[in-house]
Enzyme design. Sequence first.
Site, short mmCIF file in Angstrom:
data_model
loop_
_atom_site.label_atom_id
_atom_site.label_comp_id
_atom_site.label_asym_id
_atom_site.label_seq_id
_atom_site.Cartn_x
_atom_site.Cartn_y
_atom_site.Cartn_z
N GLU A 1 0.85 -1.20 0.00
CA GLU A 1 0.00 0.00 0.00
C GLU A 1 0.88 1.25 0.00
O GLU A 1 1.78 1.37 0.83
CB GLU A 1 -0.92 0.00 1.22
CG GLU A 1 -1.75 1.27 1.39
CD GLU A 1 -2.56 1.64 0.16
OE1 GLU A 1 -2.47 2.79 -0.28
OE2 GLU A 1 -3.29 0.77 -0.37
N HIS B 1 -2.78 4.84 2.17
CA HIS B 1 -3.66 4.65 3.31
C HIS B 1 -4.14 3.21 3.40
O HIS B 1 -4.71 2.69 2.44
CB HIS B 1 -4.92 5.52 3.20
CG HIS B 1 -4.65 6.99 3.14
ND1 HIS B 1 -4.09 7.69 4.19
CD2 HIS B 1 -4.87 7.90 2.16
CE1 HIS B 1 -3.99 8.96 3.84
NE2 HIS B 1 -4.46 9.11 2.63
N GLY C 1 -7.76 2.28 2.06
CA GLY C 1 -8.00 2.83 0.74
C GLY C 1 -8.90 4.06 0.72
O GLY C 1 -9.14 4.72 1.73
N GLY D 1 -22.92 15.83 -12.38
CA GLY D 1 -23.15 14.40 -12.20
C GLY D 1 -24.09 14.12 -11.05
O GLY D 1 -23.92 14.67 -9.95
N VAL E 1 -15.59 7.50 -11.84
CA VAL E 1 -14.18 7.21 -11.53
C VAL E 1 -13.59 6.34 -12.63
O VAL E 1 -14.30 5.72 -13.42
CB VAL E 1 -14.05 6.51 -10.16
CG1 VAL E 1 -14.51 7.42 -9.04
CG2 VAL E 1 -14.82 5.20 -10.13
N HIS F 1 -43.78 -5.35 13.97
CA HIS F 1 -44.56 -4.10 13.99
C HIS F 1 -44.31 -3.36 15.30
O HIS F 1 -44.22 -3.99 16.34
CB HIS F 1 -46.06 -4.44 13.88
CG HIS F 1 -46.96 -3.26 14.06
ND1 HIS F 1 -47.21 -2.36 13.05
CD2 HIS F 1 -47.65 -2.81 15.14
CE1 HIS F 1 -48.02 -1.42 13.49
NE2 HIS F 1 -48.31 -1.66 14.76
#
Length: 466
Positions: free
Chosen positions: A35, A38, A41, A181, A273, A445
């Site tokens: 990695e 971070h 990710g 977007g 992305v 309920h």
Amino acid sequence: MAEKSFDVLIIGAGPGGYVTAIRGAQLGLKVGIVEKQHLGGICLNWGCIPTKALLRSAEIFHYMSHAKDYGLSAEKVGFDMKAVVQRSRGVSKRLNGGVGHLLKKNKVEVIDGEAVLQGQGKISVSKDGKAVGEYAAKHIIVATGARPRALPGIEPDKKQILTYFEAMVPETLPKSLLVIGSGAIGIEFASFYRTMGSEVTVVEVMNQVLPVEDAEIAGLARKQFEKQGIKILTGTKVASVKKAKDSVTCHLEDAKGKTQEITVEKVISAVGVVGNIENLGLEALGVKTDRGCVVTDGYGRTNVAGVYAIGDVAGPPMLAHKAEHEGVVCIEKIAGRNVHAFDKSKIPGCTYCHPQIASVGLTEAKAKEKGHKVKVGRFPFIANGKAIALGEDQGLVKTVFDEKTGELLGAHMVGAEVTELIQGYVVAMNLETTEQELMHTVFPHPTLSEMMHESVLDAYGRAIHF
């Protein structure tokens, strides 16, 4: 430099990568994970988790501002944007440390740096231009995630034109904002900033807001967004932008060629992305890619033996939970387990705006397009006691069945807490449940989940409370 060997090497420690690493270790494999920035990710550090923390702050601010609706009083309600952002970052930091602990607990070796494939079963890792080491493994899994897509001519400058990275850590609240977007990322930020007080305009090139959602659900969501004061322009593109010192003028054009200009303080670009496939050595090995993503089969295998890809880098839907499950299927196959190929048709999608949107399976239109004769059930929040008690009586639960077999083809919801409800339908679809099992299931309920039952009943003309 001596080469170190593993059974499996994983490039990227996002949700897909670290979950795959832990599962591999549980299966007795020697696992290393590389990695460069971070643990956790983008999702944990700059995506799913911190945005939900921001949206939670906005939600509480909304309720405080409407205290009178609940018989309460709250005077001089306000917020400190710096503190809101600090809370969000604190949530991410806490979880980042948790991922490190889990990897250590499972004896996964974490390698800090950037990896490059150097041939069959080999990678080199460097950090800040300096070599870290060379490593070998029979199986190498690429889990490098994705980054924001940039529109030509509207590239983010991180000051006036923002990606989700910058939008997540505002120093002050912009008075006006245009979001390009209307997918999950765009709508979540539009919802956050509007709730906090910004004037927000959303521009969507498709004819429907939330383009991947069922049209009926998207239409109801749009009405709620507009009621909150969000301006939505569908079938419209941002043709160009002109930046001034403290503003951005956006030149808009609709499908008929009609144009208009909107001047705002900030722009958020949320047009999707693109997979991080560059500078990994994939081209040299001949790994097949398509439209910015690695091409894989249902087990994460690429066209090159010993090289796999999972998560966003392996294509849509680009969701953390898809990456995690895809990684588990991949590593279990590597370990020789008898595992089913990954089925993307039953992956739930959630958008955490206000109101929330959640879905799984086929929309009504897609089901018909695929040749199904359908039965459709609907149940509105306004007929549910718990929703009324919560003061959240606007929403809909919609179910789509195959008329011939009773198979649940899809479920779509808009309203309070639907991101928590959708999993009931996901489980049902994975168990290949028919309408009969759902009809005979007892729902508690008073709950919002009762609407899920009523929607099924409605599809077969048996709804009780509406």
